[in-house]
Design a protein around this motif. Structure first.
Motif, PDB file in Angstrom:
ATOM      1  N   VAL A 175     -23.024  -5.454  -9.085  1.00 38.07           N
ATOM      2  CA  VAL A 175     -24.177  -4.545  -9.038  1.00 38.07           C
ATOM      3  C   VAL A 175     -24.691  -4.407  -7.602  1.00 38.07           C
ATOM      4  O   VAL A 175     -25.067  -3.305  -7.168  1.00 38.07           O
ATOM      5  N   SER A 176     -24.696  -5.498  -6.856  1.00 40.65           N
ATOM      6  CA  SER A 176     -25.150  -5.435  -5.462  1.00 40.65           C
ATOM      7  C   SER A 176     -24.258  -4.536  -4.627  1.00 40.65           C
ATOM      8  O   SER A 176     -24.730  -3.719  -3.831  1.00 40.65           O
ATOM      9  N   PRO A 185     -31.586   3.786 -12.473  1.00 43.95           N
ATOM     10  CA  PRO A 185     -31.294   2.584 -13.251  1.00 43.95           C
ATOM     11  C   PRO A 185     -30.028   2.742 -14.101  1.00 43.95           C
ATOM     12  O   PRO A 185     -29.786   3.792 -14.678  1.00 43.95           O
ATOM     13  N   ILE A 186     -29.290   1.645 -14.151  1.00 43.86           N
ATOM     14  CA  ILE A 186     -27.979   1.651 -14.780  1.00 43.86           C
ATOM     15  C   ILE A 186     -27.989   0.891 -16.106  1.00 43.86           C
ATOM     16  O   ILE A 186     -28.951   0.195 -16.430  1.00 43.86           O
ATOM     17  N   ASN A 232     -32.369  -6.941 -12.227  1.00 44.45           N
ATOM     18  CA  ASN A 232     -33.573  -6.230 -11.807  1.00 44.45           C
ATOM     19  C   ASN A 232     -34.282  -6.925 -10.646  1.00 44.45           C
ATOM     20  O   ASN A 232     -35.016  -6.288  -9.885  1.00 44.45           O
ATOM     21  N   ALA A 233     -34.043  -8.223 -10.492  1.00 43.62           N
ATOM     22  CA  ALA A 233     -34.634  -8.951  -9.362  1.00 43.62           C
ATOM     23  C   ALA A 233     -33.933  -8.629  -8.046  1.00 43.62           C
ATOM     24  O   ALA A 233     -34.433  -8.995  -6.969  1.00 43.62           O
ATOM     25  N   LEU A 234     -32.800  -7.916  -8.100  1.00 46.61           N
ATOM     26  CA  LEU A 234     -32.094  -7.545  -6.875  1.00 46.61           C
ATOM     27  C   LEU A 234     -32.899  -6.538  -6.054  1.00 46.61           C
ATOM     28  O   LEU A 234     -32.675  -6.385  -4.848  1.00 46.61           O
ATOM     29  N   GLY A 235     -33.820  -5.812  -6.713  1.00 46.99           N
ATOM     30  CA  GLY A 235     -34.693  -4.893  -5.981  1.00 46.99           C
ATOM     31  C   GLY A 235     -34.054  -3.581  -5.572  1.00 46.99           C
ATOM     32  O   GLY A 235     -34.606  -2.854  -4.741  1.00 46.99           O
ATOM     33  N   THR A 246     -33.782  -1.599 -11.725  1.00 46.20           N
ATOM     34  CA  THR A 246     -32.392  -1.335 -11.342  1.00 46.20           C
ATOM     35  C   THR A 246     -31.541  -1.092 -12.578  1.00 46.20           C
ATOM     36  O   THR A 246     -30.596  -0.319 -12.554  1.00 46.20           O
ATOM     37  N   CYS A 247     -31.904  -1.737 -13.674  1.00 45.30           N
ATOM     38  CA  CYS A 247     -31.061  -1.741 -14.874  1.00 45.30           C
ATOM     39  C   CYS A 247     -31.937  -1.663 -16.122  1.00 45.30           C
ATOM     40  O   CYS A 247     -32.979  -2.318 -16.189  1.00 45.30           O
TER      41      CYS A 247
END
Length: 280
Positions: A175-176, A185-186, A232-235, A246-247
């Protein structure tokens, strides 16, 4: 033995091709609204509002919600007590794709050869996954798959000792690396186990699950929740412009595998998580 004619299949598939591209399913739309109400980034909120508005306008005017109307992917369950008359199942599905994409003025995105790149002109052939099941019904699940997100998917043959931590690490790295490219959002489909090809199949099948559904096994249900939180914490945020959305869902499917391997495939879908289903 129950009998249906191939024309019923073709007509149903043609209708599904148009319906799925025009109307974002309620489960996806509802989750987008929920995420918009929780999003803290003003830019993220604005993007989510635009995504929802776009989906509503597409539905009202019966036009595609995205320019990429996808490669036609089907998961079909054929009851062993059902006889199909008038032709072949695969031909009937492809004819339905041909009619649906033409009548609906949907972009034809399929090339006949991956290297010579000549468009087939009718979005065929479809990708069809067929399972024989008990009963006398035909269940057809259709998921048009755009390649902005498909191109961001990855596979890896982990070592058994890598375990669940290895799977989590691979999902987060995938994802990153994808960043804004799959139009977040995926929705993230994760296939674990089987062989390389089986893991890819169940990862894609996971994308057709209703948003909000959970795995029947508590272990994998907890893994889905953990992965959704970590992703989602990846920002990355809506369209990659930052935020905590994000998701909208992580769906995990697992299958028995060999003692010497741990295949894992991450299949990504954009926010236009289109899918439709019919039972004949």
């Amino acid at each position: 033995m129950r009998t249906i004619h191939v024309d019923q299949i073709t007509n149903a598939v043609a209708k599904m091709c148009m319906e799925a591209n025009f109307h974002l399913p309620d489960d996806v739309k509802q989750r987008l609204i929920e995420m918009k109400n929780k999003e803290e980034s003003p830019i993220g909120v604005g993007i989510l509002e635009d995504i929802i508005l776009n989906a509503n306008m597409a539905s009202e005017n019966e036009v595609p919600m995205c320019q990429d109307t996808g490669m036609a992917v089907f998961f079909i369950e054929l009851g062993q007590s059902l006889m199909i008359e008038g032709g072949l199942l695969v031909d009937a599905v492809n004819e339905g794709v041909r009619q649906g994409y033409t009548k609906g003025f949907l972009r034809k995105s399929v090339v006949a050869d991956p290297l010579r790149r000549k468009n087939t002109g009718d979005n065929t052939p479809a990708v069809i996954h067929l399972d024989l099941v008990d009963g006398d019904r035909l269940k057809i699940v259709f998921a048009p798959k755009g390649f902005g997100s498909e191109n961001m998917s990855r596979s890896k043959m982990l070592k058994p000792a890598d375990g669940v931590d290895g799977v989590i690490d691979f999902v987060l790295k995938t994802v990153s690396l994808a960043g804004p490219n799959p139009c977040p959002p995926i929705v993230v489909g994760v296939g674990i186990g089987g062989t390389l090809d089986k893991a890819a199949q169940i990862a894609k099948h996971a994308l057709t699950r209703e948003i909000g559904s959970v795995h029947g096994d508590d272990y994998y249900q907890e893994l889905e929740t953990l992965l959704l939180t970590k992703v989602n914490a990846l920002g990355i945020g809506p369209q990659g412009l930052g935020g905590k959305t994000t998701c909208i869902a992580v769906h995990v499917e697992a299958y028995p595998t060999h003692i010497a391997g741990l295949p894992v495939v991450v299949n990504i879908n954009c926010h236009a998580a289109r899918h439709d289903e019919v039972i004949l």
